[in-house]
Design a protein around this motif. Structure first.
Motif, PDB file in Angstrom:
ATOM      1  N   CYS A 270       0.803  -1.212  -0.216  1.00  0.00           N
ATOM      2  CA  CYS A 270       0.121  -0.125   0.223  1.00  0.00           C
ATOM      3  C   CYS A 270       0.771   1.215   0.003  1.00  0.00           C
ATOM      4  O   CYS A 270       0.267   2.433   0.031  1.00  0.00           O
ATOM      5  CB  CYS A 270      -1.066   0.185   1.205  1.00  0.00           C
ATOM      6  SG  CYS A 270      -1.807  -1.388   1.310  1.00  0.00           S
ATOM      7  N   PHE A 299      -2.281   9.983  -6.916  1.00  0.00           N
ATOM      8  CA  PHE A 299      -1.032   9.773  -6.593  1.00  0.00           C
ATOM      9  C   PHE A 299      -0.381  11.131  -6.940  1.00  0.00           C
ATOM     10  O   PHE A 299       0.218  11.102  -8.408  1.00  0.00           O
ATOM     11  CB  PHE A 299      -0.247   8.307  -7.082  1.00  0.00           C
ATOM     12  CG  PHE A 299      -1.300   7.438  -6.767  1.00  0.00           C
ATOM     13  CD1 PHE A 299      -1.204   6.675  -5.310  1.00  0.00           C
ATOM     14  CD2 PHE A 299      -2.315   6.970  -7.489  1.00  0.00           C
ATOM     15  CE1 PHE A 299      -1.795   5.606  -4.940  1.00  0.00           C
ATOM     16  CE2 PHE A 299      -3.075   5.770  -7.140  1.00  0.00           C
ATOM     17  CZ  PHE A 299      -2.703   4.924  -5.902  1.00  0.00           C
ATOM     18  N   GLU A 303       3.667  13.436   0.415  1.00  0.00           N
ATOM     19  CA  GLU A 303       4.288  13.981   1.511  1.00  0.00           C
ATOM     20  C   GLU A 303       3.800  14.662   2.594  1.00  0.00           C
ATOM     21  O   GLU A 303       2.723  15.414   2.220  1.00  0.00           O
ATOM     22  CB  GLU A 303       5.490  14.866   0.591  1.00  0.00           C
ATOM     23  CG  GLU A 303       6.358  13.896   0.015  1.00  0.00           C
ATOM     24  CD  GLU A 303       7.314  15.062  -0.656  1.00  0.00           C
ATOM     25  OE1 GLU A 303       7.188  16.040  -0.718  1.00  0.00           O
ATOM     26  OE2 GLU A 303       8.130  14.472  -1.533  1.00  0.00           O
TER      27      GLU A 303
HETATM   28  P1  A3P Z   1      -0.616  14.789  -2.243  1.00  0.00           P
HETATM   29  O1  A3P Z   1      -1.412  15.659  -3.150  1.00  0.00           O
HETATM   30  O2  A3P Z   1      -0.116  15.893  -1.122  1.00  0.00           O
HETATM   31  O3  A3P Z   1       0.592  14.245  -2.774  1.00  0.00           O
HETATM   32  P2  A3P Z   1      -7.182  11.322  -1.030  1.00  0.00           P
HETATM   33  O4  A3P Z   1      -6.674   9.829  -1.363  1.00  0.00           O
HETATM   34  O5  A3P Z   1      -7.990  11.344   0.257  1.00  0.00           O
HETATM   35  O6  A3P Z   1      -7.558  12.110  -2.403  1.00  0.00           O
HETATM   36  O7  A3P Z   1      -5.783  12.100  -0.891  1.00  0.00           O
HETATM   37  C1  A3P Z   1      -4.832  12.179  -1.986  1.00  0.00           C
HETATM   38  C2  A3P Z   1      -3.616  12.401  -1.293  1.00  0.00           C
HETATM   39  O8  A3P Z   1      -2.810  11.203  -0.548  1.00  0.00           O
HETATM   40  C3  A3P Z   1      -2.366  12.903  -2.150  1.00  0.00           C
HETATM   41  O9  A3P Z   1      -1.601  14.003  -1.356  1.00  0.00           O
HETATM   42  C4  A3P Z   1      -1.764  11.680  -2.672  1.00  0.00           C
HETATM   43  O10 A3P Z   1      -0.609  11.753  -3.418  1.00  0.00           O
HETATM   44  C5  A3P Z   1      -1.678  10.898  -1.356  1.00  0.00           C
HETATM   45  N1  A3P Z   1      -1.524   9.451  -1.400  1.00  0.00           N
HETATM   46  C6  A3P Z   1      -2.298   8.655  -2.354  1.00  0.00           C
HETATM   47  N2  A3P Z   1      -1.966   7.500  -2.035  1.00  0.00           N
HETATM   48  C7  A3P Z   1      -1.000   7.457  -1.016  1.00  0.00           C
HETATM   49  C8  A3P Z   1      -0.050   6.324  -0.250  1.00  0.00           C
HETATM   50  N3  A3P Z   1      -0.083   5.167  -0.697  1.00  0.00           N
HETATM   51  N4  A3P Z   1       0.592   6.802   0.624  1.00  0.00           N
HETATM   52  C9  A3P Z   1       0.691   8.136   0.986  1.00  0.00           C
HETATM   53  N5  A3P Z   1       0.055   8.880   0.514  1.00  0.00           N
HETATM   54  C10 A3P Z   1      -0.752   8.791  -0.557  1.00  0.00           C
END
Ligand code: A3P
Length: 340
Positions: A270, A299, A303
């Protein structure tokens, strides 16, 4: 299959076509009376329903339909998030935890399906008017996701014993992540304008502070029903938080599983890097609410503290002051950099 999109809807709908049309008319009538504000999108309005803001064209209807139809069973688990707080990550983790005895890691559904296809977003199904299978035909437990505010949760969810996992994140990264997400479609207002709206509480499912406080207070009152997680904590101490999550969900890791390195395998599967680089998450689109978006848009950087690359010191200071005032006395705080 627990958590699968096919089986995961526990909503009942016996309304015939006439009744559906009547309902839809009555929803439209209610919506036409709601307060509106300018949206982050270049064209469009947001509607305030039960104190929270939604885009026009589906989201409010989705919440209303959920309130009327959604039923959770005691064993089901509901993931709730404020948008851009780590939903995709938590969907992957929770799906993997819940289904870990069903799949081999070499042929795991996450390798071929987006986390959003594996854990359904309830408002979306409601918005699309997709018929929901009968509760009795579904295996138990099921895993669902919603962005709905605590005070708008359907009554059967409150009345049931179903467990709720809430994920939130520091507001500066939430703002930046939301802005960058919308920017991908070239339909967003300038950053400064979106920032003003966010600070006034106007963002999808906002105000941010009311959303997080709703679940924060509920988690303090009912810790056995609501687990309150922060993105930053899961980043900093994934092992401990994943164990905590599994225990809360009712799927604790045995010492044998721990010894076999299962938690690490789930964390690796994950992880941002792993999921982002999978073909299934790099290509194709997925419907979120009433729009379609590239699977890769979920994605971006993954950070803590990327806000530093987008916000001025004044903007950061302004959000900090707003949060200080809004969260005062609640005990809820956010860390917004990698070092804190
Ligand atoms: P950033 O835009 O700061 O990179 P959501 O899933 O609620 O839409 O949130 C999206 C945010 O979670 C994005 O942040 C994305 O890059 C990050 N994200 C997605 N998958 C992730 C993972 N496996 N681990 C950590 N962060 C993740």
């Amino acid at each position: 299959m627990a958590g699968s999109p096919e089986n995961a809807m526990v909503l009942s709908s016996t309304a015939d076509e006439d009744e559906k049309q009547r309902e839809s008319r009555s929803k439209r009538e209610i919506i036409s009376t709601l307060p509106t504000e300018k949206a982050w999108k270049i064209q469009g309005l947001m509607y305030q329903y039960q104190g929270f803001w939604y885009y026009s064209g589906g989201a409010v209807e989705g919440v209303m339909w959920m309130q009327k139809c959604f039923k959770a069973r005691n064993e089901d688990v509901l993931l709730v998030s404020f948008p851009k707080c780590g939903t995709t990550w938590l969907k992957s983790l929770m799906f993997s935890i819940m289904n870990r005895t069903r799949y081999d890691f070499s042929a795991h559904p996450l390798l071929t399906s987006s986390p959003h296809e594996l854990v359904p977003f309830l408002e979306f199904y409601a918005e699309q008017n997709i018929p929901f299978p009968d509760l009795d035909t579904l295996s138990s437990p099921q895993l669902f996701h919603t962005h709905i505010a605590f005070t708008s949760l359907p009554q059967p969810v409150i009345d049931s014993q179903c467990r709720i996992v809430y994920i939130c994140r520091n507001p500066k990264d939430v703002f930046v992540s939301s802005f960058c997400f919308l920017s991908r479609w070239n339909i967003v207002v300038p950053l400064e304008e979106a920032f003003e709206l966010f600070c006034k509480g106007i963002s999808v499912y906002g105000p941010f502070w009311d959303h997080v406080l709703g679940y924060w207070k509920a988690s303090l009152a009912s810790p056995q029903r609501i687990l309150f997680l922060k993105y930053e904590d899961v980043k900093r101490d994934s092992l401990c938080q994943v164990k905590r999550l599994a225990e809360f969900m009712g799927f604790p890791f045995s010492s044998e599983e721990e010894g076999q390195g299962l938690i690490h395998e789930i964390m690796e599967l994950c992880s941002f890097e792993n999921l982002r680089n999978l073909k299934v998450n790099k290509t194709g689109a997925i419907s979120v609410g009433n729009v379609s978006t590239g699977k890769d848009t979920f994605f971006r950087k993954g950070e803590v503290g990327d806000w530093k690359n987008h916000l001025t010191a004044e903007m950061a200071d302004r959000i900090d002051r707003i949060m200080e005032e809004k969260l005062k006395g609640s005990g809820l705080t956010f860390s917004d950099s990698c070092d804190s």
